[in-house]
Design a protein around this motif. Structure first.
Motif, PDB file in Angstrom:
ATOM      1  N   HIS A   1       0.734  -1.034   0.461  1.00 23.63           N
ATOM      2  CA  HIS A   1       0.143   0.157  -0.021  1.00 23.63           C
ATOM      3  C   HIS A   1       1.246   1.547   0.036  1.00 23.63           C
ATOM      4  CE1 HIS A   1      -2.824  -2.613   1.094  1.00 23.63           C
ATOM      5  NE2 HIS A   1      -4.438  -1.481   0.508  1.00 23.63           N
ATOM      6  N   GLU A   2       1.985   1.333   0.531  1.00 24.83           N
ATOM      7  CA  GLU A   2       2.776   2.325   0.652  1.00 24.83           C
ATOM      8  C   GLU A   2       3.487   2.403  -0.325  1.00 24.83           C
ATOM      9  OE1 GLU A   2       6.816   3.741   3.521  1.00 24.83           O
ATOM     10  OE2 GLU A   2       5.881   1.274   3.893  1.00 24.83           O
ATOM     11  N   ALA A   3       3.754   1.100  -0.944  1.00 20.85           N
ATOM     12  CA  ALA A   3       4.718   1.856  -2.858  1.00 20.85           C
ATOM     13  C   ALA A   3       3.014   2.164  -3.187  1.00 20.85           C
ATOM     14  CB  ALA A   3       4.865   0.481  -3.302  1.00 20.85           C
ATOM     15  N   ALA A   4       2.045   1.577  -3.480  1.00 17.99           N
ATOM     16  CA  ALA A   4       0.907   2.172  -4.010  1.00 17.99           C
ATOM     17  C   ALA A   4       0.883   3.878  -4.050  1.00 17.99           C
ATOM     18  CB  ALA A   4       0.031   1.619  -4.290  1.00 17.99           C
ATOM     19  N   LEU A   5       0.881   4.290  -2.674  1.00 22.01           N
ATOM     20  CA  LEU A   5       0.014   5.983  -2.670  1.00 22.01           C
ATOM     21  C   LEU A   5       1.508   6.247  -2.840  1.00 22.01           C
ATOM     22  CD1 LEU A   5      -1.907   7.212  -1.140  1.00 22.01           C
ATOM     23  CD2 LEU A   5      -0.675   6.330   0.757  1.00 22.01           C
ATOM     24  N   ARG A   6       3.186   5.953  -2.715  1.00 24.80           N
ATOM     25  CA  ARG A   6       4.305   6.818  -3.441  1.00 24.80           C
ATOM     26  C   ARG A   6       3.540   7.194  -4.691  1.00 24.80           C
ATOM     27  NH1 ARG A   6       7.949   3.402  -2.515  1.00 24.80           N
ATOM     28  NH2 ARG A   6       8.080   3.428  -0.158  1.00 24.80           N
ATOM     29  N   LEU A   7       3.755   5.596  -5.310  1.00 24.39           N
ATOM     30  CA  LEU A   7       3.199   5.959  -7.153  1.00 24.39           C
ATOM     31  C   LEU A   7       2.324   7.626  -7.464  1.00 24.39           C
ATOM     32  CD1 LEU A   7       3.704   4.608  -9.772  1.00 24.39           C
ATOM     33  CD2 LEU A   7       1.914   3.414  -9.492  1.00 24.39           C
ATOM     34  N   VAL A   8       1.614   7.112  -6.619  1.00 20.13           N
ATOM     35  CA  VAL A   8       0.556   8.151  -7.337  1.00 20.13           C
ATOM     36  C   VAL A   8       0.506   9.376  -6.373  1.00 20.13           C
ATOM     37  CG1 VAL A   8      -1.267   6.196  -7.958  1.00 20.13           C
ATOM     38  CG2 VAL A   8      -1.724   7.899  -5.711  1.00 20.13           C
ATOM     39  N   CYS A   9       1.495   9.444  -5.417  1.00 20.30           N
ATOM     40  CA  CYS A   9       1.495  10.404  -4.547  1.00 20.30           C
ATOM     41  C   CYS A   9       2.267  11.377  -5.327  1.00 20.30           C
ATOM     42  CB  CYS A   9       1.804  10.677  -3.098  1.00 20.30           C
ATOM     43  SG  CYS A   9       0.155  10.526  -2.780  1.00 20.30           S
ATOM     44  N   THR A  10       4.083  11.190  -5.813  1.00 22.41           N
ATOM     45  CA  THR A  10       4.576  11.526  -5.635  1.00 22.41           C
ATOM     46  C   THR A  10       4.885  11.766  -7.456  1.00 22.41           C
ATOM     47  OG1 THR A  10       6.144   9.405  -5.965  1.00 22.41           O
ATOM     48  CG2 THR A  10       6.295  10.889  -4.387  1.00 22.41           C
ATOM     49  N   ALA A  11       3.539  10.826  -8.799  1.00 27.07           N
ATOM     50  CA  ALA A  11       4.084  11.981  -9.631  1.00 27.07           C
ATOM     51  C   ALA A  11       4.050  13.473 -10.255  1.00 27.07           C
ATOM     52  CB  ALA A  11       2.497  11.295 -10.101  1.00 27.07           C
ATOM     53  N   ALA A  12       4.554  14.235 -10.954  1.00 23.20           N
ATOM     54  CA  ALA A  12       4.517  15.481 -11.327  1.00 23.20           C
ATOM     55  C   ALA A  12       3.066  15.687 -11.536  1.00 23.20           C
ATOM     56  CB  ALA A  12       4.537  15.691 -12.462  1.00 23.20           C
ATOM     57  N   GLN A  13       2.316  15.140 -11.884  1.00 24.60           N
ATOM     58  CA  GLN A  13       0.076  15.220 -12.089  1.00 24.60           C
ATOM     59  C   GLN A  13      -0.293  14.156 -11.317  1.00 24.60           C
ATOM     60  OE1 GLN A  13      -0.381  18.438 -12.385  1.00 24.60           O
ATOM     61  NE2 GLN A  13      -2.777  17.627 -11.902  1.00 24.60           N
ATOM     62  N   PRO A  14      -0.509  13.350 -10.643  1.00 26.28           N
ATOM     63  CA  PRO A  14      -1.197  13.010  -9.985  1.00 26.28           C
ATOM     64  C   PRO A  14      -2.292  12.620 -11.048  1.00 26.28           C
ATOM     65  CG  PRO A  14      -0.693  13.500  -7.843  1.00 26.28           C
ATOM     66  CD  PRO A  14       0.528  14.199  -9.097  1.00 26.28           C
ATOM     67  N   SER A  15      -2.936  11.287 -11.176  1.00 30.55           N
ATOM     68  CA  SER A  15      -4.316  10.948 -11.697  1.00 30.55           C
ATOM     69  C   SER A  15      -4.681  10.121 -11.386  1.00 30.55           C
ATOM     70  CB  SER A  15      -3.738  10.849 -13.133  1.00 30.55           C
ATOM     71  OG  SER A  15      -2.857   9.939 -13.965  1.00 30.55           O
ATOM     72  N   ASP A  16      -5.408   9.316 -11.982  1.00 32.25           N
ATOM     73  CA  ASP A  16      -6.351   7.912 -11.957  1.00 32.25           C
ATOM     74  C   ASP A  16      -5.941   6.881 -12.783  1.00 32.25           C
ATOM     75  OD1 ASP A  16      -7.859   9.251 -10.099  1.00 32.25           O
ATOM     76  OD2 ASP A  16      -9.370   8.714 -11.888  1.00 32.25           O
ATOM     77  N   ALA A  17      -4.520   7.327 -13.314  1.00 34.23           N
ATOM     78  CA  ALA A  17      -3.923   6.388 -14.557  1.00 34.23           C
ATOM     79  C   ALA A  17      -2.953   5.607 -14.159  1.00 34.23           C
ATOM     80  CB  ALA A  17      -3.409   7.405 -15.272  1.00 34.23           C
ATOM     81  N   ALA A  18      -3.245   5.036 -12.435  1.00 30.62           N
ATOM     82  CA  ALA A  18      -2.836   4.200 -12.020  1.00 30.62           C
ATOM     83  C   ALA A  18      -3.433   3.122 -11.928  1.00 30.62           C
ATOM     84  CB  ALA A  18      -2.631   4.507 -10.128  1.00 30.62           C
ATOM     85  N   GLY A  19      -4.431   3.088 -12.242  1.00 35.47           N
ATOM     86  CA  GLY A  19      -5.265   1.707 -12.922  1.00 35.47           C
ATOM     87  C   GLY A  19      -6.504   0.850 -11.756  1.00 35.47           C
ATOM     88  N   GLU A  20      -7.482   0.563 -12.411  1.00 32.46           N
ATOM     89  CA  GLU A  20      -8.376  -0.232 -11.318  1.00 32.46           C
ATOM     90  C   GLU A  20      -7.401  -1.919 -11.323  1.00 32.46           C
ATOM     91  OE1 GLU A  20     -11.149   0.191 -10.121  1.00 32.46           O
ATOM     92  OE2 GLU A  20     -10.723   2.525 -10.493  1.00 32.46           O
ATOM     93  N   GLU A  21      -6.385  -2.122 -12.024  1.00 29.71           N
ATOM     94  CA  GLU A  21      -6.246  -3.321 -11.627  1.00 29.71           C
ATOM     95  C   GLU A  21      -5.364  -3.442 -10.172  1.00 29.71           C
ATOM     96  OE1 GLU A  21      -3.932  -3.627 -14.984  1.00 29.71           O
ATOM     97  OE2 GLU A  21      -5.624  -3.713 -16.174  1.00 29.71           O
ATOM     98  N   LEU A  22      -4.640  -2.264 -10.415  1.00 32.07           N
ATOM     99  CA  LEU A  22      -3.511  -1.504  -8.669  1.00 32.07           C
ATOM    100  C   LEU A  22      -4.344  -1.563  -7.405  1.00 32.07           C
ATOM    101  CD1 LEU A  22      -1.286  -1.046  -7.742  1.00 32.07           C
ATOM    102  CD2 LEU A  22      -1.585   1.770  -8.142  1.00 32.07           C
ATOM    103  N   LEU A  23      -5.511  -1.020  -7.796  1.00 36.73           N
ATOM    104  CA  LEU A  23      -6.577  -0.387  -6.685  1.00 36.73           C
ATOM    105  C   LEU A  23      -7.436  -2.341  -6.563  1.00 36.73           C
ATOM    106  CD1 LEU A  23      -7.919   1.160  -4.307  1.00 36.73           C
ATOM    107  CD2 LEU A  23      -9.672   1.860  -6.037  1.00 36.73           C
ATOM    108  N   ALA A  24      -7.862  -3.043  -7.426  1.00 34.87           N
ATOM    109  CA  ALA A  24      -8.183  -4.406  -7.280  1.00 34.87           C
ATOM    110  C   ALA A  24      -6.938  -5.345  -6.413  1.00 34.87           C
ATOM    111  CB  ALA A  24      -8.760  -5.099  -8.457  1.00 34.87           C
TER     112      ALA A  24
END
Length: 182
Positions: free
Chosen positions: A129-152
């Motif tokens: 969870h920490e890695a996934a959060l870091r992925l979406v929080c530290t992007a230059a422009q966070p978006s929903d592009a991380a995908g449903e698969e990650l969340l699933a």
């Protein structure tokens, strides 16, 4: 009531003047629509600062999770502080329109809650969870592009732990650890 038949009771009404009563009786102020519009303007003005806030909040969360990992999850105060920090990230993400940050931080909150209630600890589940959060929080422009698969995938991790039951409710199935170590 009086004990004498035929007599009526008298009631004396006392008007109490308090600051609150005076404020409540006054008209004026902003309408709900005006307050909502002001809040929307504030959010728009502060949105550019959100990314700096979330990076700082993420660093604070990572420090708390690091302390939790150092103690193999046994420090209840640190676990609670990590839960609160994750919930702040979740709430701010939603406020500023970053749905994926909200979803992942919410999943981390649910995981920390379930682990605490079951008396369990799983470093790998938390780290995912920490890695996934870091992925979406530290992007230059966070978006929903991380995908449903990650969340699933994160939901599957959380679902390995029992949902706490209300007192007097049915008992939950025993929890399973992702790493095999509790």
């Amino acid at each position: 009531m009086t004990d004498t038949p035929g007599q009526q009771d008298t009631v004396k009404i006392i008007a109490v003047k308090s600051r609150m009563a005076l404020l409540a009786g006054n008209g004026g102020g902003k309408s709900a629509a005006a307050m909502i519009a002001a809040a929307d303007r504030f959010i728009q003005a502060e949105q550019s600062r959100f990314l700096a806030w979330v990076v700082n909040d993420l660093a604070a969360l990572e420090a708390l999770l690091g302390r939790l990992h150092d103690g193999t999850g046994e420090d209840a105060a640190t676990a609670e502080a990590a839960y609160r920090k994750a919930s702040e990230i979740r709430d701010l993400g939603g406020t500023f329109g970053y749905r994926r940050i909200t979803d992942i931080a919410d999943s981390l909150c649910e995981l920390l809650y379930r682990l605490r209630e079951a008396g369990l600890y799983n470093r790998a589940a938390i780290a995912m969870h920490e890695a996934a959060l870091r992925l979406v929080c530290t992007a230059a422009q966070p978006s929903d592009a991380a995908g449903e698969e990650l969340l699933a995938g994160l939901r599957r991790i959380v679902d390995k732990y029992p949902r706490p039951q209300p007192a007097g409710g049915a008992t939950a199935a025993p929890a399973q650890s992702l790493s095999g170590a509790q």
